[in-house]
Enzyme design. Structure first.
Site, PDB file in Angstrom:
ATOM      1  N   CYS A 168      -0.321  86.824  13.604  1.00 17.74           N
ATOM      2  CA  CYS A 168      -0.185  87.312  12.230  1.00 17.74           C
ATOM      3  C   CYS A 168       1.293  87.395  11.822  1.00 17.74           C
ATOM      4  O   CYS A 168       1.662  86.970  10.725  1.00 17.74           O
ATOM      5  CB  CYS A 168      -0.842  88.678  12.077  1.00 17.74           C
ATOM      6  SG  CYS A 168      -0.353  89.901  13.301  1.00 17.74           S
ATOM      7  N   HIS A 183       1.452  95.353   8.878  1.00 12.48           N
ATOM      8  CA  HIS A 183       2.838  95.302   9.332  1.00 12.48           C
ATOM      9  C   HIS A 183       3.759  95.226   8.111  1.00 12.48           C
ATOM     10  O   HIS A 183       3.354  94.729   7.055  1.00 12.48           O
ATOM     11  CB  HIS A 183       3.111  94.033  10.153  1.00 12.48           C
ATOM     12  CG  HIS A 183       2.244  93.848  11.362  1.00 12.48           C
ATOM     13  ND1 HIS A 183       2.214  94.727  12.403  1.00 12.48           N
ATOM     14  CD2 HIS A 183       1.392  92.848  11.709  1.00 12.48           C
ATOM     15  CE1 HIS A 183       1.377  94.285  13.347  1.00 12.48           C
ATOM     16  NE2 HIS A 183       0.862  93.145  12.934  1.00 12.48           N
TER      17      HIS A 183
END
Lengths: 358, 358
Positions: free
Chosen positions: A137, A217
């Site tokens: 990711c 994130h």
């Protein structure tokens, strides 16, 4: 297409593939009959037991099992391995024994595949290749920004601080609680070398941290460009990328929580944000140093990449056609308009179907 | 010396001044008789009411009040203003009306003082000056690293991502909970310009975030140096700084939580960490780019700076003598040895006194 491992990534890959006009989910394999297994049944995906001895457990749970995972692998044209980090590499022998091409996830070491893959950056490298690894990711999020910057301006160096969520919402045994952990403490972190699997000659240093959050994130990104540019020009460039959402000022989106609310309000499946979410207000240029903040939804940003990897490996269509098809049928792409989710109608339709199913 | 505002910073400044051989706390002023007011009484600090009308509230709470804050200001040779951000500037007229020099905290705008102050970087700039502002915890933490790097190698540019705690442990109405907030979203953050109040000609870009943690800030720091250096050389340089603690490998200190445990185990008052805490393992050099992680204890790192500011303003001693005296009597300085707190014996003595008092 078969999905081995129907957890956070696997269930999303199955739905994304199922939504494509040129692909079919022939089965999903799981180790245990948990809530996600029931979801798979409801969605109509044939269920295979990843551990054959556990087949009775599935029956006891009221889930029909088609067979063991190796039958699914034998029948599939391609398998997307979505098992936990490290298990994918162990599964490779199974795929090879059936001559079934496979896609692995970014938690595996790079050498599990012949190619590490990001659709925007190196689609053609995976054409006709049998074993491909879609990058993680974070690496996906970095690659999507770096690719257009390199093409448009040239990149001298990338420095990125990755402020990572401690665990996904369901991973309730992970931490930290009330701490800010350099992770890894040693610098540079492994993320930079992982980006180099996509851009081998790129100068990049990354620093990683973990914090008590679960939603997304956040990257604090610095890119020293080769050209002199303006923030406005960079913004325009990023706004033209289908898998980058430049968050407009004025929407009141100040963090990951509101981004997720925004996606859920729009009816996005599971509230997924497949796009890098870059705060428009944060895009700044000082000299040749570009800075920006972006949020990365760790559960879903790699999903369109897995779909494109299938098309690259099977050499069915070219990069542009694959990405447009993936995005159209999945619903990727958010315009600057607050109601600009391209998938709003489709997402509502999915929701209605599900309720009817329930 | 009088302390106006006896909260997180004020109570620590009072104790630090009280521990010095050449200073005396003539009083502390508070707005309300909360638990900290009782602490002040126990420690023997004369109490003044910051809001004169509230004097009866103190009496009702069993706290003797010496008088109103302006009496303290009139009697003091110098006042350290530790009131919340913005209130300090409002108090300046009071100090001026009594011709009492004053120190303000970093939450005030830079123009509240004639000089912004960090003992390591610009002690002499505050000599004989009447109104000085000690810079914020983050700016203090950055200045302590930048000063020796500039002197030793020259600094071309600083890029810092400040992963800030959402609030102090007692600030239970602050957030975020479960989010990672770019804060401010716009880049660069105000921290860089604040560092420029200490180093006017320094090229520095800073990016700020807030996360769900209360214990310490963590800085992800990049400094492009003018010289080619090794990580080992930088480490040696930082280890020679009394207000920088280079955390040795092998102690198992992986975050702010363990740093605080370490300080509390050693008997540090309130578990304070006056030093920048730099992970030794994180110090890395790539080309001329230096990287490191450091944790900054927002409640206490400015305390020794306030003590030194008093000596600079009163021109009693020079920089080196002031810093050594402050550090010796407060107990600043941690050696690489896990039991290497220089103040261990003194801290224990303080603890015993308190218990006897209680």
């Amino acid at each position: 297409m078969g999905v081995n491992g129907y957890g956070t990534i696997g269930k999303r890959v199955a739905d994304a593939v199922d939504a494509q006009p040129d692909m079919e989910v022939i089965g999903v394999a799981k180790t245990q009959p948990n809530f996600e297994a029931h979801t798979a049944v409801k969605r109509g995906y044939p269920m295979y037991a990843a551990i054959p001895e556990r087949m009775p457990l599935f029956s006891e749970a009221g889930i029909d099992v088609e067979g063991a995972v190796d039958e699914m692998v034998a029948d599939a044209d391609i398998v997307v391995d979505c098992t936990p980090s490290g298990i994918g590499a162990e599964n490779k022998a199974l795929y090879e024994s059936h001559d079934t091409p496979a896609i692995f996830q970014g938690g595996e070491d790079a050498d599990v595949g012949e190619v590490s893959f990001n659709a925007r950056a190196n689609y053609d490298d995976a054409r006709g290749v049998d074993y491909v690894r879609t990058v993680s990711c974070n690496t996906t999020g970095l690659s999507r920004i770096i690719a257009p910057l390199r093409e448009e301006y040239g990149v001298e160096k990338v420095r990125a601080t990755l402020v990572r969520r401690g665990g996904d919402p369901g991973q309730n045994s992970r931490g930290p609680i009330n701490d800010i952990l350099p992770n890894p403490i040693s610098i540079p972190s492994h993320h930079g070398p992982d980006v180099n699997t996509i851009f081998p000659d790129l100068a990049i240093d990354t620093l990683g941290l973990k914090v008590p959050a679960t939603l997304m994130h956040v990257h604090s990104l610095n890119v020293t460009l080769e050209d002199d540019v303006t923030a406005a020009h960079v913004r325009q460039l990023l706004e033209s990328e289908s898998r980058v959402y430049v968050i407009p000022e004025g929407l009141g989106i100040d963090g990951a929580g509101k981004l997720k609310d925004f996606a859920l309000d729009a009816g996005r499946p599971r509230g997924d944000l497949w796009e890098n979410c870059v705060w428009g207000e944060s895009i700044a240029v000082e000299g040749r140093d570009l800075y920006l903040f972006q949020a990365i939804h760790q559960e879903s940003d790699v999903i369109p990449e897995n779909v494109d990897a299938i098309r690259a490996m099977t050499e069915s269509v070219d990069q542009a056609e694959s990405m447009v098809t993936t995005d159209d049928y999945l619903g990727v792409g958010i315009t600057g308009d607050p109601s600009g989710f391209s998938n709003e109608d489709e997402a509502e339709a999915v929701t209605e179907t599900e309720i009817a199913d329930d």
